[in-house]
Design a protein around this motif. Structure first.
Motif, PDB file in Angstrom:
ATOM      1  N   SER A 307       1.023  -1.101   0.037  1.00 48.63           N
ATOM      2  CA  SER A 307      -0.010  -0.069  -0.034  1.00 48.63           C
ATOM      3  C   SER A 307       0.897   1.318  -0.203  1.00 48.63           C
ATOM      4  CB  SER A 307      -0.718  -0.091   1.310  1.00 48.63           C
ATOM      5  OG  SER A 307      -1.877  -1.144   1.317  1.00 48.63           O
ATOM      6  N   SER A 308       2.024   1.167   0.746  1.00 50.77           N
ATOM      7  CA  SER A 308       2.964   2.420   0.499  1.00 50.77           C
ATOM      8  C   SER A 308       3.487   2.699  -0.757  1.00 50.77           C
ATOM      9  CB  SER A 308       4.203   1.922   1.523  1.00 50.77           C
ATOM     10  OG  SER A 308       4.900   0.997   0.871  1.00 50.77           O
ATOM     11  N   LEU A 309       3.370   1.699  -1.692  1.00 50.00           N
ATOM     12  CA  LEU A 309       3.711   2.102  -3.159  1.00 50.00           C
ATOM     13  C   LEU A 309       2.575   2.671  -3.997  1.00 50.00           C
ATOM     14  CD1 LEU A 309       6.125  -0.631  -3.551  1.00 50.00           C
ATOM     15  CD2 LEU A 309       6.686   1.249  -2.460  1.00 50.00           C
ATOM     16  N   SER A 310       1.202   2.684  -3.537  1.00 50.67           N
ATOM     17  CA  SER A 310       0.109   2.931  -4.371  1.00 50.67           C
ATOM     18  C   SER A 310       0.238   4.471  -4.764  1.00 50.67           C
ATOM     19  CB  SER A 310      -1.053   2.637  -3.331  1.00 50.67           C
ATOM     20  OG  SER A 310      -1.055   3.553  -2.355  1.00 50.67           O
ATOM     21  N   GLU A 311       0.689   5.385  -3.984  1.00 51.96           N
ATOM     22  CA  GLU A 311       0.668   6.798  -4.506  1.00 51.96           C
ATOM     23  C   GLU A 311       1.749   6.807  -5.453  1.00 51.96           C
ATOM     24  OE1 GLU A 311       0.905   9.432  -1.405  1.00 51.96           O
ATOM     25  OE2 GLU A 311      -1.030   8.559  -0.341  1.00 51.96           O
ATOM     26  N   ARG A 312       1.441   7.728  -6.414  1.00 49.49           N
ATOM     27  CA  ARG A 312       2.647   7.975  -7.381  1.00 49.49           C
ATOM     28  C   ARG A 312       3.809   8.616  -6.933  1.00 49.49           C
ATOM     29  NH1 ARG A 312       0.701  13.231 -11.214  1.00 49.49           N
ATOM     30  NH2 ARG A 312       1.052  14.990  -9.246  1.00 49.49           N
ATOM     31  N   PHE A 313       4.753   8.367  -7.663  1.00 50.93           N
ATOM     32  CA  PHE A 313       6.138   9.013  -7.495  1.00 50.93           C
ATOM     33  C   PHE A 313       6.562   9.842  -8.289  1.00 50.93           C
ATOM     34  CE2 PHE A 313       6.211   4.665  -5.912  1.00 50.93           C
ATOM     35  CZ  PHE A 313       6.792   4.710  -4.869  1.00 50.93           C
ATOM     36  N   ASP A 314       7.085  11.224  -7.577  1.00 49.42           N
ATOM     37  CA  ASP A 314       7.099  12.453  -8.319  1.00 49.42           C
ATOM     38  C   ASP A 314       8.737  12.476  -8.731  1.00 49.42           C
ATOM     39  OD1 ASP A 314       4.677  13.451  -8.700  1.00 49.42           O
ATOM     40  OD2 ASP A 314       4.764  14.128  -6.803  1.00 49.42           O
ATOM     41  N   LEU A 315       9.144  12.225 -10.022  1.00 48.97           N
ATOM     42  CA  LEU A 315      10.496  12.042 -10.088  1.00 48.97           C
ATOM     43  C   LEU A 315      10.932  13.628 -10.927  1.00 48.97           C
ATOM     44  CD1 LEU A 315      10.817   8.532 -11.547  1.00 48.97           C
ATOM     45  CD2 LEU A 315      10.972   9.071  -9.284  1.00 48.97           C
TER      46      LEU A 315
END
Length: 376
Positions: A307-315
């Motif tokens: 679940s901790s990876l569900s939000e998008r990653f802003d690179l």
């Protein structure tokens, strides 16, 4: 090389090692100065009061700065000012009011202690500059005072002059000795920090700052031994990122590295302090969670990580979504050795992949039988 000693590492350790020595020496100097002043209180002129008072204030300020973090650059400047001012003013006042207030103890005790203070905190280069500059300045002041009237000096003044000549000879020897000793100690400190840094980075993944495969294997063996002795258990998890190769192929390896760093941060935030998170290969991670012995607790933790990876990653200039597949094995239920636990966690991870990824699976000895592998 990451194993090389960085300047900040050496400077921080060097300052930490010098600080207590410096404070001790400066306190010793201050006590000497004030005890001496009390004994000759009646003979001290106004200028001597001003000198002693100013030196006491500067010493107090310097000690306060030493006790506060992040003040070391300014602290070193103050140290140099205090040492120069104190030694030069002592010589100047002694010669100005000589022989009324002169006492060779000022030189014999005070100046050598100040040399020690300079080298103990300022180090080899700056300590040498400060000590030599003060040594030459006091030598010129002293010779300029005595030589013009050498034939008219009293017996007391001649005796004082002889003491000062011996003092300057021993001061030169002391400066050379302190130079050699400080050089040796700094080299020893640098070598020790270098060795510690090399050992530390041998167990650290340089990209993410997590433990590497070597550290993971070492910790796993330790955890196994502890669990066997205490008759307890732990969970072992394999985490494999889904479609990570596509990120490298489409956005480049720099974006892939940045994504790995952010994923490492999120996973770490959702683990306990006692848990170990390690990066064991390019896009594979592993977790050792001590104290987790039942299926539900293990799956709950694994689901929390997913679940901790569900939000998008802003690179940098790119927004990405990521997911992971997790396999879980438990000691002692799924194996009694590191090899068995690793193989079963890896097998469970591939079961998660086969279910469509973005899932976690607990290892089951018979995946086709009535004991189906549990999933989160």
């Amino acid at each position: 090389m990451f194993s090389d000693l960085t300047p900040s590492d050496f400077t921080a350790r060097q300052n930490a090692s010098r600080r207590p020595v410096y404070l001790l020496v400066m306190g010793f100097i201050n006590v000497i100065g004030w005890v001496f002043s009390l004994f000759v209180l009646n003979a001290i002129p106004l200028i001597h009061w001003i000198v002693n008072g100013t030196f006491a204030v500067l010493t107090a300020v310097t000690v306060l700065l030493a006790l506060r973090p992040r003040t070391l650059p300014f602290f070193e400047v103050v140290v140099g000012v205090v040492i120069n001012f104190a030694m030069l003013s002592t010589v100047f006042v002694g010669l100005y009011d000589h022989p009324k207030t002169y006492d060779p103890l000022e030189y014999v005790l005070f100046v050598p202690a100040a040399y020690i203070a300079a080298f103990s905190f300022l180090g080899v280069l700056r300590g040498t500059v400060v000590c030599l500059s003060v040594f030459l300045a006091t030598l010129v002041l002293t010779l300029g005072h005595y030589l013009p009237q050498l034939d008219t000096l009293s017996a007391f003044e001649l005796q004082a002059f002889k003491i000062l000549k011996l003092h300057y000879i021993t001061s030169m020897v002391e400066i050379l000795g302190l130079y050699g000793l400080t050089t040796f100690l700094e080299r020893q400190l640098k070598a020790r920090i270098q060795a510690e840094s090399t050992a530390r980075y041998a167990f650290i993944d340089t990209l993410t700052g997590l433990s590497n495969r070597r550290m993971f294997q070492h910790r796993l063996e330790q955890t196994l031994q502890h669990a066997s002795e205490k008759h307890t258990g732990f969970a072992l998890m394999f985490i494999d990122l889904d479609h990570f190769k596509q990120v490298n192929d489409r956005y480049g390896h720099q974006a892939g590295d940045e994504l790995l760093q952010q994923i490492s941060g999120r996973l770490s935030q959702n683990l306990r302090r006692t848990d170990l998170l390690a990066r064991i290969s390019g896009d594979e991670f592993a977790v050792i969670a001590e104290g987790i012995t039942d299926d539900q607790s293990a799956l709950t933790l694994a689901e929390k990580l997913i679940s901790s990876l569900s939000e998008r990653f802003d690179l940098t200039g790119t927004a990405l979504h990521a997911s992971a597949s997790i396999g879980v094995s438990l000691y002692p239920h799924h194996g009694s050795t590191a090899k068995e636990l690793l193989a079963h966690a890896d097998q469970a991870m591939y079961d998660s992949k086969s279910k469509g990824r973005h899932a976690c699976t607990l290892y089951s000895p018979d995946r086709s039988g009535p004991e189906q592998a549990l999933s989160c």
